[in-house]
Design an enzyme around this catalytic site. Structure first.
Site, PDB file in Angstrom:
ATOM      1  N   LYS A 118      28.181 -76.052  55.382  1.00  0.00           N
ATOM      2  CA  LYS A 118      29.620 -75.755  54.726  1.00  0.00           C
ATOM      3  C   LYS A 118      29.643 -76.014  53.297  1.00  0.00           C
ATOM      4  CE  LYS A 118      32.693 -76.366  58.776  1.00  0.00           C
ATOM      5  NZ  LYS A 118      31.629 -76.281  59.792  1.00  0.00           N
ATOM      6  N   GLU A 202      38.304 -82.604  51.801  1.00  0.00           N
ATOM      7  CA  GLU A 202      38.900 -81.471  51.139  1.00  0.00           C
ATOM      8  C   GLU A 202      40.619 -81.733  51.470  1.00  0.00           C
ATOM      9  OE1 GLU A 202      37.324 -77.694  52.897  1.00  0.00           O
ATOM     10  OE2 GLU A 202      38.802 -77.746  54.451  1.00  0.00           O
ATOM     11  N   ARG A 294      27.168 -63.947  62.097  1.00  0.00           N
ATOM     12  CA  ARG A 294      27.159 -63.087  63.704  1.00  0.00           C
ATOM     13  C   ARG A 294      28.392 -62.168  63.720  1.00  0.00           C
ATOM     14  NH1 ARG A 294      30.885 -66.031  66.283  1.00  0.00           N
ATOM     15  NH2 ARG A 294      31.230 -68.191  65.683  1.00  0.00           N
TER      16      ARG A 294
END
Length: 501
Positions: A118, A202, A294
């Site tokens: 991430k 965050e 994907r």
């Protein structure tokens, strides 16, 4: 680029079947792999060839890279489609496939690796000016440093595992006094689940929506986005209902999100089908969340509104073909909704259920698609994800799609295991959903086990009446000599039952 002469699908169940169907349309022979628990599964019978790769536990079968590569060599398959889940976002697997001289139907190992972290993904997205949620740019493990960062960002904040997914290693903290214990839990859970205790912090977006953009990129630098999917109806941070397009995304927001998604894809030289996920606040400001390298579980709703077969595009891209359409050629047609039919008990905190599918009858009719990998009489195994099927509908607009979904849910007959169908019916009829004014906290805000019983009160009598009618009709058929008398009395009893139910 070499052509795909035989495709091994490194997955199971509904997604394996879905990929094989497109491959057959393209004239490509397929190979199924299966564990000992899946020996009787439909995807095994559907494939042109099938090979057992190990015992039921996924670590010994569907996650066993060596066994999958051996299956390719044994069958002569020159390409591998990973589907989703299992090894689909495993950079080492993609690299091993390439090293063996095989075609990997997906992005490069480097792109998978970059977007698998991430923090690396956020750094790549930032370089292209993609909006990011305010937060730390580097992983943190020191509580004192993390606490200072949280104070600077401002509460509420979210602690997230850098290598995480599916809600693991994630903690929301509303006040500073709760930070330290939640940080310790997040690090511990991340270490246990992923072998990596690094986390980042965050800003927590109040009343967030989960919106994602589907993209396609070929090997010649062409990239397009296929609009958005609304994925905010979740439980345990995992999606249950998705739709396309979103009820709140305007044309200008859609174009801005599409441009941002293309930027993320360019940041890692992306090739194939991918999804860029965004979180959107009440003010409709959106921020990059992560990229899934994907095919997504919810890809059918995009296919329904665009008319584009995403698996077909994946295969063509893997063979080196250019995209046959441009961004201006893509348009939204109608509205699509998907509900995931899980073997779970919504009345018991969505606890997974196992058992035998004693009754299994799919809904039919215009605008209805069912992607599944089970048949009546099959056992739901304990080893894998409990999803039985994906029920997808398409209609001219959102209101019509909701009505069609309710009809499809009503027709879907499953017994032997608990499922999420009643929960999905509840959602379809809730004002927050029908109005579009819902977020990822829908379940916490509106759903209780009592909701299911209240929601089913009106439907139960009709089901009973239908059962009685069917039973009486069967009696008529068994007594042909008394047809007229039995028919008359049966009809009278049936209407009495309807009247009082």
């Amino acid at each position: 680029m070499p052509k795909i002469t035989k495709l091994l699908v490194a997955n199971r169940g509904e997604i394996a079947l879905r990929i094989m169907r497109t491959a057959r349309e393209e004239g490509i022979p397929t190979v199924a792999i299966f564990s000992e628990a899946d020996r009787q599964s439909p995807h095994v019978r559907y494939a042109d060839e099938a090979i057992c790769i190990g015992p039921p536990p996924s670590s010994q079968s569907y996650l066993n890279i060596a066994h999958i590569i051996d299956a390719c060599h044994q069958t002569g398959a020159n390409a591998v489609h990973p589907g989703y889940g299992f090894l689909s976002e495993n950079a080492a697997f993609a690299q091993r496939v390439a090293d063996e001289g095989l075609i990997f139907v997906g992005p490069s190992p480097k792109a998978i690796e970059t977007m698998g972290s991430k923090l690396a993904a956020k750094a790549a997205a930032k370089s292209f000016g993609v909006p990011l949620v305010p937060g730390t740019e580097q992983a943190v493990t020191d509580i004192k440093t993390a606490k200072a960062a949280a104070a600077e960002i401002g509460y509420p904040i979210l602690i997230k595992a850098s290598a995480g997914g599916g809600g693991k290693g994630m903690r929301m903290v509303e006040e500073e006094k709760d930070f330290e214990p939640q940080m310790e839990r997040a690090v511990s859970e991340a270490t246990s689940a992923f072998g990596d205790g690094s986390v980042f912090i965050e800003k927590f977006i109040v009343a967030p929506k989960h919106i994602e953009i589907q993209i396609l990129g070929d090997q010649h630098g062409n990239l397009v986005y296929l609009f958005e999917r609304e994925c905010s109806i979740q439980r345990r941070y995992q999606k249950v209902i998705e739709e396309a397009p979103s009820a709140v995304v305007t044309k200008s927001i859609r174009e801005a999100m599409g441009k941002a998604a293309i930027g993320v894809a360019k940041a890692c030289n992306y090739v194939g089908a991918g999804t860029i996920e965004f979180v959107m606040g009440q003010d409709l400001q959106f921020y990059f969340l992560e990229m899934n390298t994907r095919l997504q579980v919810e890809h059918p709703v995009t296919e329904m509104i665009t008319g584009i077969d995403l698996v077909k595009q994946q295969l063509k891209i893997a063979e080196g073909e250019k995209l046959s359409f441009r961004q201006e050629d893509l348009h939204i047609h109608g509205h699509a909704i998907e509900v995931r039919v899980y073997a779970e008990d919504p009345a018991n905190n969505f606890l997974p259920d196992t058992g035998k599918l004693q009754t299994y009858r799919r809904p039919q009719g215009p605008g209805i698609r069912v992607d599944d990998g089970f048949e009546e009489g099959m056992q739901i195994p304990v080893y894998y994800d409990p999803m039985i099927a994906k029920l997808i509908v398409h209609a001219e607009d959102r209101e019509a799609a909701i009505r069609r979904m309710l009809r499809a849910i009503h027709e879907y007959e499953i017994s032997g295991v608990e499922t999420t169908l009643d929960f999905c019916r509840f959602v379809m009829q809730h004002e927050a959903f029908t109005s579009g004014h819902f977020d990822t906290k829908f379940v916490e805000q509106f759903f209780t086990p009592k909701s299911l019983s209240d929601n089913n009160k009106n439907e139960h009598p009709q089901k009973v009446a239908a059962f009685i009618a069917a039973h009486l009709y069967q009696q008529q058929q068994q007594k042909p000599s008394q047809h007229t008398a039995v028919s008359d009395s049966s009809q009278q009893r049936m209407w009495k039952q309807r009247k009082f139910l």
